[in-house]
Motif scaffolding. Structure first.
Motif, PDB file in Angstrom:
ATOM      1  N   ALA A 237       0.832  -1.211   0.000  1.00 19.54           N
ATOM      2  CA  ALA A 237       0.000   0.000   0.000  1.00 19.54           C
ATOM      3  C   ALA A 237       0.867   1.262   0.000  1.00 19.54           C
ATOM      4  O   ALA A 237       0.590   2.212  -0.748  1.00 19.54           O
ATOM      5  CB  ALA A 237      -0.931  -0.009   1.207  1.00 19.54           C
ATOM      6  N   ASP A 238       1.894   1.298   0.818  1.00 16.98           N
ATOM      7  CA  ASP A 238       2.764   2.476   0.868  1.00 16.98           C
ATOM      8  C   ASP A 238       3.444   2.714  -0.478  1.00 16.98           C
ATOM      9  O   ASP A 238       3.603   3.861  -0.918  1.00 16.98           O
ATOM     10  CB  ASP A 238       3.817   2.313   1.967  1.00 16.98           C
ATOM     11  CG  ASP A 238       3.225   2.419   3.369  1.00 16.98           C
ATOM     12  OD1 ASP A 238       2.070   2.886   3.492  1.00 16.98           O
ATOM     13  OD2 ASP A 238       3.910   2.036   4.337  1.00 16.98           O
ATOM     14  N   ALA A 239       3.864   1.632  -1.143  1.00 16.00           N
ATOM     15  CA  ALA A 239       4.547   1.772  -2.430  1.00 16.00           C
ATOM     16  C   ALA A 239       3.618   2.333  -3.502  1.00 16.00           C
ATOM     17  O   ALA A 239       4.074   3.011  -4.434  1.00 16.00           O
ATOM     18  CB  ALA A 239       5.100   0.424  -2.885  1.00 16.00           C
ATOM     19  N   ARG A 240       2.317   2.080  -3.367  1.00 16.03           N
ATOM     20  CA  ARG A 240       1.359   2.540  -4.379  1.00 16.03           C
ATOM     21  C   ARG A 240       0.581   3.780  -3.931  1.00 16.03           C
ATOM     22  O   ARG A 240      -0.308   4.236  -4.644  1.00 16.03           O
ATOM     23  CB  ARG A 240       0.371   1.408  -4.704  1.00 16.03           C
ATOM     24  CG  ARG A 240       1.029   0.137  -5.222  1.00 16.03           C
ATOM     25  CD  ARG A 240      -0.010  -0.892  -5.622  1.00 16.03           C
ATOM     26  NE  ARG A 240       0.580  -2.174  -6.006  1.00 16.03           N
ATOM     27  CZ  ARG A 240      -0.064  -3.128  -6.675  1.00 16.03           C
ATOM     28  NH1 ARG A 240      -1.330  -2.942  -7.024  1.00 16.03           N
ATOM     29  NH2 ARG A 240       0.542  -4.257  -6.977  1.00 16.03           N
ATOM     30  N   GLY A 241       0.875   4.286  -2.756  1.00 21.06           N
ATOM     31  CA  GLY A 241       0.159   5.449  -2.252  1.00 21.06           C
ATOM     32  C   GLY A 241      -1.262   5.151  -1.843  1.00 21.06           C
ATOM     33  O   GLY A 241      -2.153   6.010  -1.935  1.00 21.06           O
ATOM     34  N   LEU A 242      -1.514   3.932  -1.358  1.00 16.27           N
ATOM     35  CA  LEU A 242      -2.864   3.512  -0.967  1.00 16.27           C
ATOM     36  C   LEU A 242      -2.969   3.424   0.553  1.00 16.27           C
ATOM     37  O   LEU A 242      -1.960   3.429   1.266  1.00 16.27           O
ATOM     38  CB  LEU A 242      -3.185   2.148  -1.591  1.00 16.27           C
ATOM     39  CG  LEU A 242      -3.181   2.105  -3.122  1.00 16.27           C
ATOM     40  CD1 LEU A 242      -3.208   0.659  -3.630  1.00 16.27           C
ATOM     41  CD2 LEU A 242      -4.371   2.884  -3.689  1.00 16.27           C
ATOM     42  N   ASP A 243      -4.191   3.333   1.040  1.00 25.34           N
ATOM     43  CA  ASP A 243      -4.448   3.266   2.481  1.00 25.34           C
ATOM     44  C   ASP A 243      -4.681   1.814   2.883  1.00 25.34           C
ATOM     45  O   ASP A 243      -5.723   1.237   2.559  1.00 25.34           O
ATOM     46  CB  ASP A 243      -5.672   4.121   2.817  1.00 25.34           C
ATOM     47  CG  ASP A 243      -6.021   4.094   4.305  1.00 25.34           C
ATOM     48  OD1 ASP A 243      -5.189   3.598   5.100  1.00 25.34           O
ATOM     49  OD2 ASP A 243      -7.126   4.543   4.664  1.00 25.34           O
TER      50      ASP A 243
END
Length: 388
Positions: A237-243
């Motif tokens: 999630a952090d790598a893709r900018g997701l929550d």
């Protein structure tokens, strides 16, 4: 206690301690706070895996000696101690290894003995329903604990504070299991003393000769898929900018709602065909995640489909393991089922952590998709061969 209140207290205890496993999804974030990477997460979960396997093997010996509910209570105390250590540790060292050992010991006992306690309280015809309810409370506990961690972070607390809060909840769970010892014996359908639960080499051979060997193998593959997608979801999630909290919340709600709605569903006339269809959906969810990029709608769709595929098929698979087991080896079959589950849950992250650091996240997700396809195909093969 009345029979219904016994179930209420028992499932409350299950829910409170289940959050401990959900917090393993937060280990990459916790470890990052003191400079450790995904390899260290995998290594510590590898320690947990070894401890869990040894514990599951001897869980029957401990429960025969102390009683199942008292053993469950002691396991929750061990989990609480593990979470407390995780909450105060700020470096890789002996205390981190101790925390991982305690977590494996506690979770191995609670997971393997939980269904066995239910087998004394329900008839064979009720097993799918009550195993499903058990899995609902387990899922709600470990699915919501990462959400709680995200909320605490949003309020300005550190991720380690979630470990300390859950440590207290596990102590409450220990108390509930301890006071249930006499009521469970009083409400047992079979008033005789508990049958021996210990695992022996003869018992293992008997289980592996039975048709239950297939669901035992399948649960290991499914647990590896689950661990591969969930244990490092914060990293993805952090790598893709997701929550990541939205993923866990959506997944948890999907599973809880479906398992409650389908609590009486036994897999239909052909349960293995049902399992195969659900697990192909699980495989599809991983494939979508590989190509979904930064899309939030697709991210939530992955959570829903994974909840449908893995979440609904799992309790049916547990029931099939119990159904395929020999009558005199039902407790041992469920413990071996739990043992292979933990090989996947705590063992696969060792591979996954190495792959993320040295190979990349995408090859890991491809491997997870392949494992999901293999598990679904094994169920389909059994369905086609036996008509089940």
């Amino acid at each position: 206690m009345s029979r219904s209140f016994v179930f209420f207290v028992y499932f409350a205890g299950i829910f409170l301690q289940a959050g401990a496993y959900g917090l393993t999804f937060m280990l990459p974030r916790l470890f990052d706070s003191f400079g450790a990477n995904e390899k260290t997460v995998g290594a510590m979960l590898g320690v947990t895996a070894v401890t869990t396997l040894v514990t599951v093997y001897f869980s029957g010996h401990l429960s025969d000696l102390f009683g199942r509910l008292r053993t469950l209570a002691a396991a929750c105390v061990a989990i609480s101690a593990a979470l407390f250590l995780y909450g105060i540790i700020d470096e890789v060292g002996v205390l981190l290894v101790c925390a991982s050992v305690l977590l494996g010991f506690g979770w191995g006992l609670t997971y393997s003995l939980g269904p066995i306690v239910l087998t004394r309280l329900v008839s064979a015809e009720e097993r799918v329903r009550y195993f499903t309810l058990l899995s609902v409370f387990v899922m709600a506990g470990f699915g919501l604990s990462p959400v709680m961690a995200a909320l605490l972070e949003g309020l300005g607390f550190a991720v380690r504070d979630a470990f300390l809060v859950t440590a207290v909840l596990c102590l409450i769970s220990a108390f509930l299991f301890f006071i249930l010892d006499a009521p469970v014996k009083a409400c047992a359908l079979n008033p005789r003393a508990e049958a021996p639960s210990r695992i022996t080499l003869e018992a293992v051979a008997g289980v592996l000769r039975s048709p239950a060997r297939l669901p035992i193998l399948m649960v290991c593959l499914g647990a590896s898929v689950f661990a591969g997608l969930n244990n490092f979801q914060t990293v993805f999630a952090d790598a893709r900018g997701l929550d990541y909290a939205s993923f866990f919340f959506t997944y948890t709600v999907t599973v809880v709602v479906l398992r409650l709605v389908l609590a009486r569903f036994k897999g239909g006339a052909r349960p293995y065909r049902t399992i195969a269809a659900l697990q192909y959906i699980m495989c599809l969810s991983v494939v979508i995640f590989i190509f979904s990029g930064t899309s939030v709608p697709l991210y939530l769709l992955v959570a829903v489909l994974f909840g449908v595929g893995y979440g609904v098929s799992y309790p049916i698979l547990v029931a099939m393991a119990a159904q395929d087991a020999s009558n005199d080896l039902s407790a041992q079959t469920l413990q071996i089922f739990a043992l292979t589950y933990f090989i996947g849950i705590f063992g696969f992250p060792l591979v996954a952590g190495w792959m993320i650091v040295d190979v990349g996240a995408m090859p890991l997700l491809v491997l997870v998709a392949i494992l999901a396809a293999v598990e679904a195909s094994l169920a389909l093969r059994r369905a086609l061969r036996s008509g089940a």
